[in-house]
Enzyme design. Structure first.
Site, PDB file in Angstrom:
ATOM      1  N   LYS A 120       0.813  -1.225   0.000  1.00  0.00           N
ATOM      2  CA  LYS A 120       0.000   0.000   0.000  1.00  0.00           C
ATOM      3  C   LYS A 120       0.844   1.271   0.000  1.00  0.00           C
ATOM      4  CE  LYS A 120      -3.950  -2.037   2.406  1.00  0.00           C
ATOM      5  NZ  LYS A 120      -4.476  -2.171   3.779  1.00  0.00           N
ATOM      6  N   LYS A 200      -5.045 -10.442  -6.301  1.00  0.00           N
ATOM      7  CA  LYS A 200      -6.104 -10.773  -5.349  1.00  0.00           C
ATOM      8  C   LYS A 200      -7.385 -10.048  -5.747  1.00  0.00           C
ATOM      9  CE  LYS A 200      -6.843  -8.757  -0.987  1.00  0.00           C
ATOM     10  NZ  LYS A 200      -6.435  -8.334   0.338  1.00  0.00           N
ATOM     11  N   LYS A 203     -11.745  -4.745  -4.396  1.00  0.00           N
ATOM     12  CA  LYS A 203     -12.512  -3.634  -4.951  1.00  0.00           C
ATOM     13  C   LYS A 203     -11.585  -2.560  -5.541  1.00  0.00           C
ATOM     14  CE  LYS A 203     -16.335  -1.005  -5.220  1.00  0.00           C
ATOM     15  NZ  LYS A 203     -17.217  -0.441  -4.232  1.00  0.00           N
TER      16      LYS A 203
HETATM   17  P1  TYM Z   1     -11.042  -6.928   3.780  1.00  0.00           P
HETATM   18  O1  TYM Z   1     -12.097  -5.911   3.988  1.00  0.00           O
HETATM   19  O2  TYM Z   1     -10.028  -6.705   2.718  1.00  0.00           O
HETATM   20  O3  TYM Z   1     -11.697  -8.332   3.494  1.00  0.00           O
HETATM   21  C1  TYM Z   1     -12.700  -8.867   4.343  1.00  0.00           C
HETATM   22  C2  TYM Z   1     -12.603 -10.381   4.379  1.00  0.00           C
HETATM   23  O4  TYM Z   1     -12.664 -10.912   3.050  1.00  0.00           O
HETATM   24  C3  TYM Z   1     -11.520 -11.711   2.802  1.00  0.00           C
HETATM   25  N1  TYM Z   1     -11.081 -11.484   1.429  1.00  0.00           N
HETATM   26  C4  TYM Z   1     -10.624 -12.444   0.636  1.00  0.00           C
HETATM   27  N2  TYM Z   1     -10.474 -13.755   0.818  1.00  0.00           N
HETATM   28  C5  TYM Z   1      -9.980 -14.472  -0.212  1.00  0.00           C
HETATM   29  N3  TYM Z   1      -9.648 -13.918  -1.414  1.00  0.00           N
HETATM   30  C6  TYM Z   1      -9.802 -12.596  -1.627  1.00  0.00           C
HETATM   31  N4  TYM Z   1      -9.513 -12.064  -2.808  1.00  0.00           N
HETATM   32  C7  TYM Z   1     -10.310 -11.788  -0.586  1.00  0.00           C
HETATM   33  N5  TYM Z   1     -10.582 -10.462  -0.463  1.00  0.00           N
HETATM   34  C8  TYM Z   1     -11.052 -10.293   0.767  1.00  0.00           C
HETATM   35  C9  TYM Z   1     -10.459 -11.223   3.775  1.00  0.00           C
HETATM   36  O5  TYM Z   1      -9.516 -12.230   4.070  1.00  0.00           O
HETATM   37  C10 TYM Z   1     -11.276 -10.869   4.975  1.00  0.00           C
HETATM   38  O6  TYM Z   1     -11.518 -12.001   5.791  1.00  0.00           O
HETATM   39  N6  TYM Z   1      -7.877  -6.065   7.533  1.00  0.00           N
HETATM   40  C11 TYM Z   1      -9.157  -6.644   7.185  1.00  0.00           C
HETATM   41  C12 TYM Z   1     -10.319  -6.061   7.924  1.00  0.00           C
HETATM   42  C13 TYM Z   1     -10.248  -6.169   9.397  1.00  0.00           C
HETATM   43  C14 TYM Z   1     -10.373  -7.339  10.188  1.00  0.00           C
HETATM   44  C15 TYM Z   1     -10.292  -6.904  11.530  1.00  0.00           C
HETATM   45  C16 TYM Z   1     -10.540  -8.663   9.871  1.00  0.00           C
HETATM   46  C17 TYM Z   1     -10.082  -5.121  10.251  1.00  0.00           C
HETATM   47  N7  TYM Z   1     -10.132  -5.573  11.527  1.00  0.00           N
HETATM   48  C18 TYM Z   1     -10.371  -7.809  12.588  1.00  0.00           C
HETATM   49  C19 TYM Z   1     -10.609  -9.559  10.926  1.00  0.00           C
HETATM   50  C20 TYM Z   1     -10.539  -9.147  12.249  1.00  0.00           C
HETATM   51  C21 TYM Z   1      -9.396  -6.395   5.706  1.00  0.00           C
HETATM   52  O7  TYM Z   1      -8.905  -5.482   5.117  1.00  0.00           O
HETATM   53  O8  TYM Z   1     -10.309  -7.245   5.150  1.00  0.00           O
END
Ligand code: TYM
Length: 339
Positions: A120, A200, A203
Site C-alpha cells: 500500500k 487478489k 474492490k
Molecule cells: P477486507 O475488507 O479486505 O476483506 C474482508 C474479508 O474478506 C476476505 N477477502 C478475501 N479472501 C480471499 N480472497 C480474496 N480475494 C479476498 N478479499 C477479501 C479477507 O480475508 C477478509 O476475511 N484487515 C481486514 C479487515 C479487518 C479485520 C479486523 C478482519 C479489520 N479488523 C479484525 C478480521 C478481524 C481487511 O482489510 O479485510
C-alpha cells in the site's frame, strides 16, 4: 492466556470487513460464507471496519452509503442479528483507544514488515501513519472482545500473526490479559484471484464480481475475465490449471459439468465465452436468494439501522469492560488506585 469470555459455553469469534460497498466474491468465499456457517457454533461478532477504510483515503461523501451497503450484504448473505452482534467500528470508540494503548507494545519493525503495508505504501510520496499502524487497530478490534478465533481469508494471515504477537507482548509486559487468538483461515479457499487473472480479488483493483449484482451485471463482469493467455482462438486447446475462470467454477459448478468443461477446454471444443457464460449463470443462480433478501432490506432501511444500533450497544458493553481492565493493567487508573 486469560479466559475467553463467551455466551454460554460457546467460544467467541470476531471478524470484520472494510466498507468498500457491496461484498464481492473474494469476501464471500474467503469470509462471509464461512461466517454464516459458524453462527450456531460460536458466539459471533461481525464488524464493519470503517476506521480501517480511512487509511486508504476513503471518500467521506460516499462512506455512509458504503457502510450501509456492506451492512445490507452482511444481512443478505445470512449474518443474523439474532445470533450475532453486528456493528460498525466507529460506533465503539474503545477500538481506537485500545489501539493507542497497543502502540506501547508494538515494534515499528514488525509493522514495517507487513506485506500489505509494503504494497500500500509502495508508490506513495508521503505515507500516512495509518497505513503503518493499520494492523494495531486490527489487533485492537479482535482483542477488545478477547476473541478465541478470527475467521478470515488467507490474505489476512500476517496481520493475525501480529495480533498474536501483540497479545503475547502485552501479557508479558502487563500480566495475563488477552488470549493469543487463533487465525481460522479458509485454507480450502485460499486467496481468490480477481477477474484480471493475477491479483487478489479486491474492490480497489476493480477486478471483482459483487455478490448482489443483477445477472446482467454479473455477466458484464465475468465476460471480461482473463483466461489462459495462450489460448487465442476458440479451438486452441486450453489449460484449465492456469485459468482463473476454471478455478472459480469449483465454487459454483457441479462436478459433472466441471469435468465436461475441463475435457472440452483441453480439446478446444468449448470456447472461453461459453465457459464464462456457464460460470456467470451459476453465480447469479447461487446468489438469487441473497438479492431477494437485499431488496427487502433496501426497502426497509430502518431495519438495517436498528440492527447496527443494537449491535453497537451490545459491543460497547464488552468493549468498555476490556478497555477498563487494560487501562488498569497499564496504570491508567489513578482515580481508583489513589482512592
Ligand atoms: P477486507 O475488507 O479486505 O476483506 C474482508 C474479508 O474478506 C476476505 N477477502 C478475501 N479472501 C480471499 N480472497 C480474496 N480475494 C479476498 N478479499 C477479501 C479477507 O480475508 C477478509 O476475511 N484487515 C481486514 C479487515 C479487518 C479485520 C479486523 C478482519 C479489520 N479488523 C479484525 C478480521 C478481524 C481487511 O482489510 O479485510
Amino acid at each position: 492466556m486469560s479466559d475467553t469470555p463467551s455466551t454460554g459455553a460457546k467460544k467467541r469469534i470476531f471478524s470484520g470487513m472494510q466498507p468498500s460497498g457491496e461484498a464481492h466474491l473474494g469476501n464471500y468465499l474467503g469470509a462471509l460464507r464461512r461466517w454464516v456457517g459458524m453462527q450456531d457454533d460460536y458466539d459471533c461478532i461481525w464488524c464493519i471496519v470503517d476506521e480501517h477504510a480511512i487509511t486508504a483515503g476513503a471518500d467521506p461523501a460516499s462512506m455512509p452509503a458504503m457502510v450501509f451497503d456492506l451492512a445490507v450484504s452482511y444481512l443478505a448473505v445470512g449474518l443474523d442479528p439474532e445470533k450475532a452482534i453486528i456493528f460498525v467500528q466507529s460506533d465503539v470508540p474503545e477500538h481506537t483507544e485500545l489501539a493507542w494503548l497497543f502502540n506501547a507494545v508494538t515494534p515499528v519493525g514488525d509493522l514495517e514488515r507487513m506485506t500489505q503495508y509494503k504494497d500500500k505504501s509502495q508508490n506513495l510520496e508521503s505515507i500516512p501513519a495509518g497505513i503503518l499502524n493499520y494492523p494495531i487497530l486490527q489487533a485492537a478490534d479482535i482483542l477488545l472482545y478477547k476473541a478465541y478465533g478470527v475467521p478470515v481469508g488467507a490474505d489476512q494471515k500476517q496481520h493475525l500473526e501480529l495480533t498474536r504477537e501483540i497479545a503475547r507482548k502485552f501479557n508479558a509486559a502487563y500480566g495475563d490479559t488477552f488470549p493469543v487468538t487463533e487465525p481460522l483461515i479458509g485454507e480450502d479457499v485460499g486467496r481468490i484471484v480477481g477477474l484480471d487473472g493475477k491479483s487478489k480479488m479486491s474492490k480497489s483493483l476493480n477486478n471483482t464480481v459483487p455478490v448482489l449484482s443483477e445477472p446482467d451485471d454479473v455477466w458484464a463482469r465475468v465476460r471480461t475475465a482473463v483466461t489462459d493467455p495462450q489460448r487465442v482462438r476458440r479451438d486452441d486447446p486450453g489449460r484449465p490449471e492456469v485459468c482463473n475462470v476454471y478455478s472459480l467454477h469449483a465454487f459454483f459448478t457441479d462436478d459433472t459439468t466441471r469435468t465436461d468443461i475441463e475435457t472440452r477446454c483441453r480439446a478446444g471444443t468449448i470456447g472461453c465465452v461459453d465457459c464464462k457464460r456457464i460460470l456467470s449463470d451459476n453465480i447469479s443462480d447461487a446468489f438469487a436468494p441473497y438479492r431477494e433478501r437485499a431488496r427487502q432490506y433496501l426497502e426497509n432501511p430502518d431495519q438495517v439501522r436498528r440492527v447496527l444500533n443494537e449491535g453497537a450497544e451490545k459491543a460497547r458493553v464488552i468493549a468498555r469492560e476490556t478497555l477498563a481492565e487494560t487501562k488498569q493493567r497499564m496504570g491508567l487508573n489513578w482515580r481508583e488506585a489513589l482512592s
